[in-house]
Design a protein around this motif. Sequence first.
Motif, PDB file in Angstrom:
ATOM      1  N   LYS A   1       0.831  -1.212   0.000  1.00 42.85           N
ATOM      2  CA  LYS A   1       0.000   0.000   0.000  1.00 42.85           C
ATOM      3  C   LYS A   1       0.862   1.256   0.000  1.00 42.85           C
ATOM      4  CE  LYS A   1      -4.310  -0.982   2.299  1.00 42.85           C
ATOM      5  NZ  LYS A   1      -4.583  -1.562   3.580  1.00 42.85           N
ATOM      6  N   ASP A   2       1.990   1.163   0.693  1.00 42.09           N
ATOM      7  CA  ASP A   2       2.815   2.371   0.836  1.00 42.09           C
ATOM      8  C   ASP A   2       3.312   2.892  -0.503  1.00 42.09           C
ATOM      9  OD1 ASP A   2       4.247  -0.061   0.818  1.00 42.09           O
ATOM     10  OD2 ASP A   2       6.071   1.014   1.345  1.00 42.09           O
ATOM     11  N   LEU A   3       3.417   2.000  -1.513  1.00 40.41           N
ATOM     12  CA  LEU A   3       3.902   2.458  -2.815  1.00 40.41           C
ATOM     13  C   LEU A   3       2.859   3.315  -3.517  1.00 40.41           C
ATOM     14  CD1 LEU A   3       5.651  -0.677  -4.325  1.00 40.41           C
ATOM     15  CD2 LEU A   3       6.692   1.323  -3.279  1.00 40.41           C
TER      16      LEU A   3
ATOM     17  N   SER B   1       0.185   5.094  -1.804  1.00 45.77           N
ATOM     18  CA  SER B   1      -0.504   6.140  -1.050  1.00 45.77           C
ATOM     19  C   SER B   1       0.462   7.235  -0.649  1.00 45.77           C
ATOM     20  CB  SER B   1      -1.150   5.525   0.189  1.00 45.77           C
ATOM     21  OG  SER B   1      -0.161   4.963   1.017  1.00 45.77           O
ATOM     22  N   HIS B   2      -0.068   8.426  -0.466  1.00 43.01           N
ATOM     23  CA  HIS B   2       0.732   9.538   0.033  1.00 43.01           C
ATOM     24  C   HIS B   2       0.952   9.350   1.526  1.00 43.01           C
ATOM     25  CE1 HIS B   2       0.437  11.679  -3.690  1.00 43.01           C
ATOM     26  NE2 HIS B   2      -0.884  11.716  -3.652  1.00 43.01           N
ATOM     27  N   LEU B   3       1.988  10.011   2.016  1.00 44.46           N
ATOM     28  CA  LEU B   3       2.254  10.019   3.454  1.00 44.46           C
ATOM     29  C   LEU B   3       1.136  10.741   4.174  1.00 44.46           C
ATOM     30  CD1 LEU B   3       5.970  11.092   3.820  1.00 44.46           C
ATOM     31  CD2 LEU B   3       4.940   9.006   4.664  1.00 44.46           C
ATOM     32  N   ALA B   4       0.801  11.903   3.650  1.00 42.20           N
ATOM     33  CA  ALA B   4      -0.183  12.779   4.276  1.00 42.20           C
ATOM     34  C   ALA B   4      -0.416  13.891   3.273  1.00 42.20           C
ATOM     35  CB  ALA B   4       0.370  13.351   5.585  1.00 42.20           C
ATOM     36  N   GLU B   5      -1.231  14.837   3.647  1.00 39.99           N
ATOM     37  CA  GLU B   5      -1.424  15.981   2.765  1.00 39.99           C
ATOM     38  C   GLU B   5      -1.234  17.242   3.597  1.00 39.99           C
ATOM     39  OE1 GLU B   5      -4.692  16.592  -0.481  1.00 39.99           O
ATOM     40  OE2 GLU B   5      -5.274  17.669   1.325  1.00 39.99           O
ATOM     41  N   VAL B   6      -0.574  18.228   3.002  1.00 43.02           N
ATOM     42  CA  VAL B   6      -0.311  19.455   3.733  1.00 43.02           C
ATOM     43  C   VAL B   6      -1.181  20.565   3.156  1.00 43.02           C
ATOM     44  CG1 VAL B   6       1.425  21.138   4.375  1.00 43.02           C
ATOM     45  CG2 VAL B   6       2.050  18.750   4.094  1.00 43.02           C
ATOM     46  N   ARG B   7      -1.809  21.294   4.055  1.00 42.62           N
ATOM     47  CA  ARG B   7      -2.599  22.438   3.602  1.00 42.62           C
ATOM     48  C   ARG B   7      -1.990  23.691   4.209  1.00 42.62           C
ATOM     49  NH1 ARG B   7      -7.353  20.225   1.809  1.00 42.62           N
ATOM     50  NH2 ARG B   7      -8.552  22.124   1.908  1.00 42.62           N
ATOM     51  N   PRO B   8      -1.925  24.791   3.441  1.00 37.22           N
ATOM     52  CA  PRO B   8      -1.367  26.022   3.974  1.00 37.22           C
ATOM     53  C   PRO B   8      -2.179  26.511   5.170  1.00 37.22           C
ATOM     54  CG  PRO B   8      -1.731  26.178   1.604  1.00 37.22           C
ATOM     55  CD  PRO B   8      -2.371  24.919   2.059  1.00 37.22           C
TER      56      PRO B   8
END
Lengths: 826, 120
Positions: A809-811, A813-820
Amino acid sequence: MNAPTKLPQPAKEKLVVIGNGMAGCRAVEELLERDPDRYSVTIFGAEPRVNYNRIMLSPVLAGEKTFDEIVINSAEWYAENGIELVGGDPVEQIDRQAKSIIAKSGRVEPYDKLLIATGSDPFIIPIPGNDLAGVVTFRDLDDVDKMLAAAQQGGDAVVIGGGLLGLEAAHGLSLRGMKVTVVHLMPALMERQLDEAAGYLLRQELESRGQTILTSANTKVIHGVEGKVVGIELEDGTKVKADIVVMAAGIKPSTSLARSADLECERGIVVDDNMVTSDSDILAVGECVQHRGTCYGLVAPLWDMCRSLADYLTGAPNGYEGSVTSTKLKVSGIDLFSAGDFSGGDGCEDIVMRDAARGVYKRVVLKDDKIIGAVLYGDTADGNWYFDLLKKEEDVADIREGLIFGQAFASGGALADPNAAVAALSDDAEICGCNGVSKGKVISCIAKGAHSVDAVRSTCKASASCGSCTNLVESLLALTLGDDVQTGPRTLCKCTSFTHDDVRRLILEKELKVIPEVMQELHWTTPEGCASCRPALNYYLLCAWPGEYEDDEKSRYVNERLHANIQKDGTYSVVPRMWGGLTTPDELRAIADAAEKYGARTVKVTGGQRIDLFGIKKEDLPAIWGDLNAAGMVSGHAYGKALRTVKTCVGSEWCRFGTQDSTGLGVKIERMTWGSYMPHKFKIAVSGCPRNCAEATIKDFGVVCVDSGYELHVGGNGGIHVRATDLLCKVETEEQAMEYCAAFIQLYREDAHYLERTAPWLERKGLDWIKSQLFDDPDAIKNYAKRFRFSQKFWQVDPWANRAGGAHKDLHSHLAEVRPLSMENA
Amino acid sequence: MMSAPVGTWLDIGPTTQIAPGTARTLPVVGGEEIAVFHTMRGEFYALVNSCPHKQGPLSQGIVHGDTVTCPLHNWRISLRTGEAQGDDEGCTPTIPLKVDSGRLFLLREAVIPSGKPKAA
């Protein structure tokens, strides 16, 4: 008046030391050396014994030393120097207002200066069962006693942590007769001190001594029965029996006392360059401190710190500037040394020497002509010399050529030039140990016309086996011929002096089974290889050892790692397999649905008779594969150095010219060959008659059906250099056509260079050679085909189904998402 | 030694979520996607997930030493500096990263674009 009267003396300042360990005592020793009369010293220790050399606990555990042998300061030392030792009474509180400390016994001791040297605590992994009886740490003599008691009962020991401490504990327990398993969270042992290559050698050695090494192993729980440990269980469900579990997963600075006194602490107690904490009367030294952001867990920095501390306390501050550290593993019979920074980087150059026969790996990292790091395995004689050059930041430009051969060699004046060193050898000096070839013999062989390394190898065999003397042979060529040396065939990549053929041959001869082993045994000049050799080695190994070799995803190109084709915008294209170019309304419906659902911006029919969906996001790949799987489709391997597709025409079933069932044969061949990895992509076609509508004569393997049977064509290519196939042979039955197809593929798989299509391979080897391989021995076809089919047992698994089922799955999916922030607040 | 950058640190989760020798991605709304690398030697680096050449996703390249080879055209990019290696010229922005207690932190100020967010 019989009572002795003391002369009045100037009141000494009162120094209280918390911690009777190596740092606390060393600090006092340094002080005494500078000014024995300045301080009146009281040392509080938690352990009820005198000061001993903690780093020698490993040899005590291993039975190589006794406790008495590792005592640093005896009771007499304390007495002679007027030091009061309060043993077995840990300090529990610091009263900064009153400038006094309070010990567990209730004793209150005032101070003018306080020195905290509480060292570090073992890191206890927060998992269930870590408090069971039989779970011990490896920090002090009591821990050693517990391990020795357990070892007397024999049985199984598990050591959690494959760092310096863990391996030393494992070694000791193993020598004491226990069956030891080392469980290490990271993929390589001692990863902070060693690079991959040295870690691999260490692992081999430990395993050969009977230890079981589990890496990338995350301990989930320690199991117990009636409060006593019986074993551990890993995250992946593996269970290991254990009568004792040693936690050696690391240490953390012991800061609780300092924290409770509100001294500034981060990871450790924060000190300035004079080892002063946030309270100017309180100092700290050793593993409990954090200096310029660094906490140390080794002994050498501690000596440096103690010197600076003593200078400061005696009014001559010089400031501690941090330490460069080196490590030696204290396991008898294993020579291992590491120092400085060997992670590489800009402007860094690696000098690597490997000697497989002696099990030696040496790596020195240079930057701006100075040594900044070194890793030595198997031969650490020059460790201290390198470390010395490193610490002194000595310019090594002049001795660079011979640097890796060690001090004796590099310092030998003229001998610092490797060619000169070789020239200085006598004629009967042995050059190649494997084949017993002397210098004189190599030179006469060069004189007779062997003007390249390869020519030398094929005539007198020097450097033809393990290759470790290749550089000597090269030197001899240069010495004998000057500029006339012929550069041999291209090496596999810049990391090695071996060619593709050499590497393939030696993998088999020497039974090399994993990438680090190949790199070590074949003297790779880089620690981890590069983006050229890693995929090649991965392929060579999986071809050489089917079913045995575990595919290394890290060494795969992105397309093969993600089972889709990366496009220029970073999205992927997805091609489901259509056997022989056949499809059904249901499959087409599922493809159409998937195209809409996952926003395929382009849908294209490929040249290989299937459908390509473009613009799929990395995150959506498992889901779209799941949908296509549900409709009965599998990966088309359109992304792989692998069998791509079998193109067919409609053949005798519909075509008025068709001579045989070309579609049916195409489907059968695709069913037989799908999933097979190759040196490069591989395309097949089956045409039902000589009109050749399936374009079989520009494929890697093409079948052209004729009335009397099947013509088999090989080595075609429709790419940059269009090449029509050569006719290999003609066979009579479908079964034969398939058998020959399997055999040809296997010959190509076993012989071609990685990333060499069949067309250039065939031109390089010649059609006659290929025919002779396949036809000279009447069993050859059968044997090649058999090896192909055996290998296919392991590869005919749909990689999409695995991923759709949640693997890797790690390949995707993103780690997380950053929002300003502005959007977070909105 | 480099002086530590000043700013606030953004916790992006445990180190264990990136296997050694691989990279994972972190989309930034209104900014450029970040690739976080874990080398085989156990070091972590963060870079904008875009090759200076043709913006290939560096996160999908093969990692060797502290270099990644871009999956599109095999440019080699230093994970430390973002600079293209060898004869190629170009640079990918890096993002200060620190590891603390088994977790990864990125310098928030470097992650979040200073100007107005691009239209989503």
